[in-house]
Write a protein that holds these residues in place. Structure first.
Motif, PDB file in Angstrom:
ATOM      1  N   GLY A 111       0.793  -1.222   0.000  1.00 26.61           N
ATOM      2  CA  GLY A 111       0.000   0.000   0.000  1.00 26.61           C
ATOM      3  C   GLY A 111       0.822   1.266   0.000  1.00 26.61           C
ATOM      4  O   GLY A 111       0.344   2.320   0.414  1.00 26.61           O
ATOM      5  N   ILE A 112       2.075   1.197  -0.424  1.00 26.48           N
ATOM      6  CA  ILE A 112       2.926   2.379  -0.464  1.00 26.48           C
ATOM      7  C   ILE A 112       3.213   2.795  -1.900  1.00 26.48           C
ATOM      8  O   ILE A 112       4.200   3.443  -2.187  1.00 26.48           O
ATOM      9  N   GLY A 113       2.333   2.408  -2.795  1.00 26.88           N
ATOM     10  CA  GLY A 113       2.558   2.653  -4.213  1.00 26.88           C
ATOM     11  C   GLY A 113       2.641   4.118  -4.581  1.00 26.88           C
ATOM     12  O   GLY A 113       3.403   4.501  -5.455  1.00 26.88           O
ATOM     13  N   ALA A 114       1.888   4.949  -3.926  1.00 29.33           N
ATOM     14  CA  ALA A 114       1.875   6.364  -4.298  1.00 29.33           C
ATOM     15  C   ALA A 114       3.207   7.029  -3.991  1.00 29.33           C
ATOM     16  O   ALA A 114       3.683   7.855  -4.763  1.00 29.33           O
ATOM     17  N   SER A 115       3.820   6.676  -2.887  1.00 26.15           N
ATOM     18  CA  SER A 115       5.074   7.327  -2.535  1.00 26.15           C
ATOM     19  C   SER A 115       6.256   6.759  -3.318  1.00 26.15           C
ATOM     20  O   SER A 115       7.175   7.485  -3.666  1.00 26.15           O
ATOM     21  N   MET A 116       6.213   5.475  -3.617  1.00 27.28           N
ATOM     22  CA  MET A 116       7.358   4.852  -4.272  1.00 27.28           C
ATOM     23  C   MET A 116       7.288   4.949  -5.795  1.00 27.28           C
ATOM     24  O   MET A 116       8.266   5.273  -6.447  1.00 27.28           O
ATOM     25  N   MET A 117       6.125   4.683  -6.359  1.00 31.00           N
ATOM     26  CA  MET A 117       5.990   4.654  -7.806  1.00 31.00           C
ATOM     27  C   MET A 117       5.289   5.907  -8.346  1.00 31.00           C
ATOM     28  O   MET A 117       5.039   5.994  -9.537  1.00 31.00           O
ATOM     29  N   GLY A 118       4.997   6.845  -7.500  1.00 31.10           N
ATOM     30  CA  GLY A 118       4.294   8.060  -7.912  1.00 31.10           C
ATOM     31  C   GLY A 118       4.960   8.845  -9.026  1.00 31.10           C
ATOM     32  O   GLY A 118       4.294   9.257  -9.989  1.00 31.10           O
ATOM     33  N   PRO A 119       6.271   9.087  -8.939  1.00 28.16           N
ATOM     34  CA  PRO A 119       6.910   9.844 -10.027  1.00 28.16           C
ATOM     35  C   PRO A 119       6.805   9.164 -11.385  1.00 28.16           C
ATOM     36  O   PRO A 119       6.610   9.830 -12.400  1.00 28.16           O
ATOM     37  N   PRO A 128      -0.529  10.429 -16.297  1.00 28.35           N
ATOM     38  CA  PRO A 128      -0.795  11.595 -15.449  1.00 28.35           C
ATOM     39  C   PRO A 128      -2.229  11.681 -14.931  1.00 28.35           C
ATOM     40  O   PRO A 128      -2.458  12.187 -13.836  1.00 28.35           O
ATOM     41  N   THR A 129      -3.195  11.170 -15.666  1.00 26.51           N
ATOM     42  CA  THR A 129      -4.573  11.274 -15.178  1.00 26.51           C
ATOM     43  C   THR A 129      -4.790  10.395 -13.948  1.00 26.51           C
ATOM     44  O   THR A 129      -5.538  10.760 -13.049  1.00 26.51           O
ATOM     45  N   ALA A 130      -4.133   9.255 -13.888  1.00 28.92           N
ATOM     46  CA  ALA A 130      -4.234   8.395 -12.703  1.00 28.92           C
ATOM     47  C   ALA A 130      -3.590   9.076 -11.502  1.00 28.92           C
ATOM     48  O   ALA A 130      -4.102   8.990 -10.384  1.00 28.92           O
ATOM     49  N   ALA A 131      -2.477   9.762 -11.725  1.00 28.64           N
ATOM     50  CA  ALA A 131      -1.816  10.460 -10.625  1.00 28.64           C
ATOM     51  C   ALA A 131      -2.703  11.597 -10.110  1.00 28.64           C
ATOM     52  O   ALA A 131      -2.811  11.808  -8.898  1.00 28.64           O
ATOM     53  N   GLU A 132      -3.340  12.317 -11.021  1.00 27.94           N
ATOM     54  CA  GLU A 132      -4.223  13.410 -10.600  1.00 27.94           C
ATOM     55  C   GLU A 132      -5.422  12.882  -9.815  1.00 27.94           C
ATOM     56  O   GLU A 132      -5.826  13.481  -8.809  1.00 27.94           O
ATOM     57  N   SER A 133      -5.998  11.786 -10.254  1.00 27.83           N
ATOM     58  CA  SER A 133      -7.147  11.243  -9.529  1.00 27.83           C
ATOM     59  C   SER A 133      -6.731  10.708  -8.166  1.00 27.83           C
ATOM     60  O   SER A 133      -7.481  10.800  -7.201  1.00 27.83           O
ATOM     61  N   ARG A 134      -5.529  10.148  -8.064  1.00 27.62           N
ATOM     62  CA  ARG A 134      -5.041   9.672  -6.764  1.00 27.62           C
ATOM     63  C   ARG A 134      -4.860  10.837  -5.791  1.00 27.62           C
ATOM     64  O   ARG A 134      -5.197  10.730  -4.610  1.00 27.62           O
ATOM     65  N   VAL A 135      -4.351  11.959  -6.293  1.00 25.86           N
ATOM     66  CA  VAL A 135      -4.197  13.143  -5.442  1.00 25.86           C
ATOM     67  C   VAL A 135      -5.562  13.648  -4.997  1.00 25.86           C
ATOM     68  O   VAL A 135      -5.756  13.991  -3.818  1.00 25.86           O
ATOM     69  N   GLU A 136      -6.517  13.665  -5.891  1.00 23.73           N
ATOM     70  CA  GLU A 136      -7.872  14.125  -5.547  1.00 23.73           C
ATOM     71  C   GLU A 136      -8.506  13.213  -4.496  1.00 23.73           C
ATOM     72  O   GLU A 136      -9.147  13.690  -3.556  1.00 23.73           O
ATOM     73  N   LEU A 137      -8.331  11.903  -4.642  1.00 26.39           N
ATOM     74  CA  LEU A 137      -8.868  10.976  -3.643  1.00 26.39           C
ATOM     75  C   LEU A 137      -8.209  11.181  -2.278  1.00 26.39           C
ATOM     76  O   LEU A 137      -8.873  11.134  -1.243  1.00 26.39           O
ATOM     77  N   ARG A 138      -6.907  11.428  -2.267  1.00 30.16           N
ATOM     78  CA  ARG A 138      -6.210  11.664  -1.007  1.00 30.16           C
ATOM     79  C   ARG A 138      -6.723  12.940  -0.332  1.00 30.16           C
ATOM     80  O   ARG A 138      -6.930  12.971   0.878  1.00 30.16           O
ATOM     81  N   VAL A 139      -6.954  13.978  -1.119  1.00 27.57           N
ATOM     82  CA  VAL A 139      -7.478  15.230  -0.567  1.00 27.57           C
ATOM     83  C   VAL A 139      -8.871  15.023   0.015  1.00 27.57           C
ATOM     84  O   VAL A 139      -9.187  15.503   1.107  1.00 27.57           O
ATOM     85  N   GLN A 140      -9.716  14.283  -0.686  1.00 28.40           N
ATOM     86  CA  GLN A 140     -11.065  14.037  -0.191  1.00 28.40           C
ATOM     87  C   GLN A 140     -11.051  13.192   1.079  1.00 28.40           C
ATOM     88  O   GLN A 140     -11.868  13.402   1.970  1.00 28.40           O
ATOM     89  N   ASN A 141     -10.148  12.236   1.172  1.00 27.82           N
ATOM     90  CA  ASN A 141     -10.065  11.407   2.366  1.00 27.82           C
ATOM     91  C   ASN A 141      -9.552  12.188   3.577  1.00 27.82           C
ATOM     92  O   ASN A 141      -9.925  11.896   4.711  1.00 27.82           O
TER      93      ASN A 141
END
Length: 72
Positions: free
Chosen positions: A32-40, A47-60
């Motif tokens: 479950g550490i995919g965003a920090s390790m594989m994010g770049p 890029p659209t998957a990265a943007e949606s992941r950021v939006e989900l993190r903000v909403q959470n």
């Protein structure tokens, strides 16, 4: 004969690097550490998957508003 060895070593190095990246991606998904390790890498290639992941993190992280004293 020396050129063949250089080719084989180069292919082994590239294959090893790709194998290492595949292993790291699978490990990060399991833990479950995919965003920090594989994010770049995701931002570069998807890029659209990265943007949606950021939006989900903000909403959470968003907290629900506290009720005002007038509502009670």
């Amino acid at each position: 004969m020396g050129g063949i060895w250089i080719l084989l070593v180069s292919l082994a190095a590239v294959g090893g690097l790709l194998g290492l990246l595949a292993w790291a991606a699978a490990r990060s998904r399991r833990r479950g550490i995919g965003a920090s390790m594989m994010g770049p890498f995701e931002e570069m290639w998807h890029p659209t998957a990265a943007e949606s992941r950021v939006e989900l993190r903000v909403q959470n992280e968003r907290k629900s508003p506290l009720p005002s004293p007038e509502d009670l």
